[in-house]
Design an enzyme around this catalytic site. Structure first.
Site: not given
Lengths: 143, 484
Positions: B98, B210, B384, B407
């Site tokens: 990615d 979020e 989360m 990160h």
């Protein structure tokens, strides 16, 4: 409806992998493909409504490369044709060559149960080798 | 799982060194404390730090941030700089599939009291407007090949030109949302075909949007410079280059397999396949990787604009009235040519950050004018259910880690174990109990991304602060999340 293939999920910290054994190399390659798509969405809810012919070339004498190229090709078909694949029939298997007919149907959120998107099949801890009872495969996917 | 053990010396509170042995060209260094180290030792991440130290032309050290975990070739949380003048290599495995996976944070003047009662409506609206999950596509209609080329060349500026956002957003994006070495002629038709209808889509796995609030301020001055007011709403967006980037990585891993034999490169792990930065293969990869990086910036730019409009509409207002503005966008999967000082000399190095964030401090010329007095915002999302952090690089970060920091939280449970731990539990209800309303496309995603699958991000950023690399500015508390 396709059947869910027999495989074991491999523990990996950030990602997910599969391990399986099959009686011969062709079946091992077909079953690994089925396991990869089953990780994305349970295959027993996917029907073969469309077929696509695929041809893959790998490096000579490099079976891990052929396996990765095969799975990468199927991920490409999945995304570019928007198909969930569920049937995999290899019609030609030679040194560095796979030709196959694969089948599936467009992803439909009302019937299919999305699990996770697979970004790629990796060489990480990859295994494809002849064992006493046939062929053993392990592939870790980037998710 | 068999593990090789390596000699590791704790050289300070938060630093562990792995001395050179075997084919290592430089030592390894892991930033972690006594609490995080046992997690790190559980898988093969340490072995990967050692493997990266074998890369040709690697400078200084093979580095790992405290959120390090087992990746492919490189560990996730790994940083490695190579010197092209010394035959230094570039490795797609040091960037990841990615390419330019990254995070952006939107700030606002919306008070928690106004937004919290509407959190379910906000999450539902975002879930509807931003395509997420397996096969997500069609956020803005399918692009032509010509248009996709423009995305690959212009990055976030393409999105702004199409009406998604403003010029100012570009000032608040790492590299202004565009790597100029991008060359679409180095990208395969298959990558193009995968990228045509995915701009503006979230994807799956650990990607998310979020809605949160600024929950605690640690550094008033910097928080003010960043426009982060206590109890105001924030939007955090985490996504990357989608199928376009995955295909480019895949294509070039294949190219690099050939390069490894061509240049006689000896590697401990096939997934580290690489080529000298200055070789034709290295240059082609850099040009193609930059196309994917630009695609990712366009993707996040479009998604942010869709999210801003959706939030404003849901709250019966306009984005500018709510003060919705981009604080910053950072990439955490990238290789870039940057200037760094090595043993007193200015050098152009190829810096790989795989699961690591650039953290250029106050005064650095690449930090946008608005932040130059305080340093570039560093965005560190957590899991989360708990927190995320905004940090800022310190004076030492350039010398120690080529201007890099952590990160995220980093996983502790594999996806399979996380799913097993979820059996029989009502995860969405549990999160609701914690005050977080979640909508996820995939059931498995929710299980795999539960808070217990991650390290506590607070421990991770604390290590960065104690190691003198980055300081905490504010803490963000999640209230609503959409996941793929």
């Amino acid at each position: 409806m396709a059947e869910r293939p027999a495989y074991t999920e491999v523990e990996h910290t950030a990602d997910v992998g599969v391990e399986l054994v099959a009686p011969d190399l062709g079946t091992a390659l077909e079953r690994t493909a089925a396991a990869m798509f089953d990780l994305m969405s349970d295959l027993d809810r996917v029907e073969e409504r469309r077929r696509v012919a695929v041809a893959v070339r790998g490096r000579d004498g490099d079976l891990p490369n052929l396996l990765v190229r095969w799975l990468s090709e199927l991920l490409f078909v999945h995304e570019s044709e928007h198909l969930l694949l569920c049937t995999f029939a290899i019609t030609r298997l030679e040194e560095g060559v796979i030709e196959a007919t694969v089948g599936g149907e467009p992803f439909d959120r009302s019937r299919h149960d999305p699990k996770v998107e697979i970004k790629a099949a990796t060489y990480h801890e990859l295994r494809i080798e002849e064992v006493g009872s046939g062929w053993a495969v392990r592939v870790i996917f980037d998710t | 799982m068999s593990r090789t053990t390596f000699e590791m010396r704790q050289v300070s509170d938060c630093i562990w060194e792995i001395p050179v042995s075997g084919g290592m060209r430089v030592p390894g260094r892991i930033y972690a404390d006594e609490k995080l180290m046992p997690h790190i030792r559980e898988d093969k991440a340490v072995e990967q730090v050692v493997n990266v130290a074998h890369l040709r032309g690697i400078v200084s050290r093979s580095l790992a941030m405290p959120d390090i975990h087992w990746g492919y070739g490189f560990p996730i949380g790994g940083v490695a700089a190579t010197d092209p003048e010394l035959g230094g290599v570039i490795s797609p495995g040091g960037v990841g599939y990615d390419i330019n996976c990254g995070v952006r944070l939107v700030t606002s003047n919306v008070e928690r009291e106004r937004m919290e009662p509407r959190i379910r409506d906000l999450v539902k609206a975002l879930y509807k407007e931003v395509p997420s999950g397996l096969g997500s596509r069609g956020a803005i209609g399918k692009l032509s090949k010509h248009e996709l080329e423009a995305v690959a060349i212009d990055g976030a500026a393409w999105a702004v030109r199409k009406g998604y956002g403003t010029e100012q957003d570009l000032d608040h994006t790492e590299e202004r949302g565009r790597l100029s070495v991008a060359d679409p002629s180095k990208v395969s038709p298959r990558a193009v075909s995968r990228g045509l209808d995915q701009v503006g889509t979230l994807g799956s796995g650990n990607h998310f949007i979020e809605i949160g609030v600024v929950d605690e301020i640690f550094d008033e001055k910097t928080a003010a410079a960043f426009g982060l007011g206590l109890n105001t709403m924030t939007l955090l967006i985490h996504s990357g280059s989608r199928g376009f980037g995955y295909q480019i990585c895949d294509d070039y891993l294949e190219v690099m397999q050939g390069a490894v034999s061509k240049y006689g490169i000896d590697l401990p792990d096939r997934q580290l396949a690489c080529a000298p930065v200055e070789s034709p293969e290295g240059k082609r990869y850099l040009a193609a990787m930059a196309c994917a990086a630009n695609y990712a910036w366009a993707n996040r730019q479009v998604m942010m604009e869709l999210a801003k409009r959706t939030v404003a509409r849901t709250l019966g207002s306009k984005p500018h009235k709510l003060g919705l503005s981009l604080l910053y966008d950072v990439c955490h999967n990238i290789a870039k040519l940057e200037t760094h000082e090595v043993e007193g000399q200015r050098k152009t190095l190829c810096v790989h950050r795989k699961g690591a964030t650039r953290a250029f401090p106050a005064g650095h010329p690449d930090v946008p004018g608005a932040f130059r007095a305080v340093g570039q915002p560093v965005l560190v999302p957590g899991d989360m259910g708990r927190f995320s952090y905004v940090c800022v690089g310190t004076g030492d970060v350039m010398r120690e880690t080529f201007g890099s920091t952590c990160h995220g939280a980093g996983r502790v449970l594999s996806r399979s174990k996380a799913k097993k731990a979820a059996a029989g539990r009502k995860l969405a209800a549990e999160l609701d109990e914690m005050g977080v309303f979640v909508m996820a496309t995939g059931k498995a995603t929710l299980a795999e991304e539960m808070p217990y699958a991650y390290k506590d991000v607070t421990q991770v950023v604390d290590v960065m602060q104690r190691a003198g690399l980055a300081n905490k500015v504010v803490r963000l508390r999640p209230l609503g999340v959409i996941k793929g």
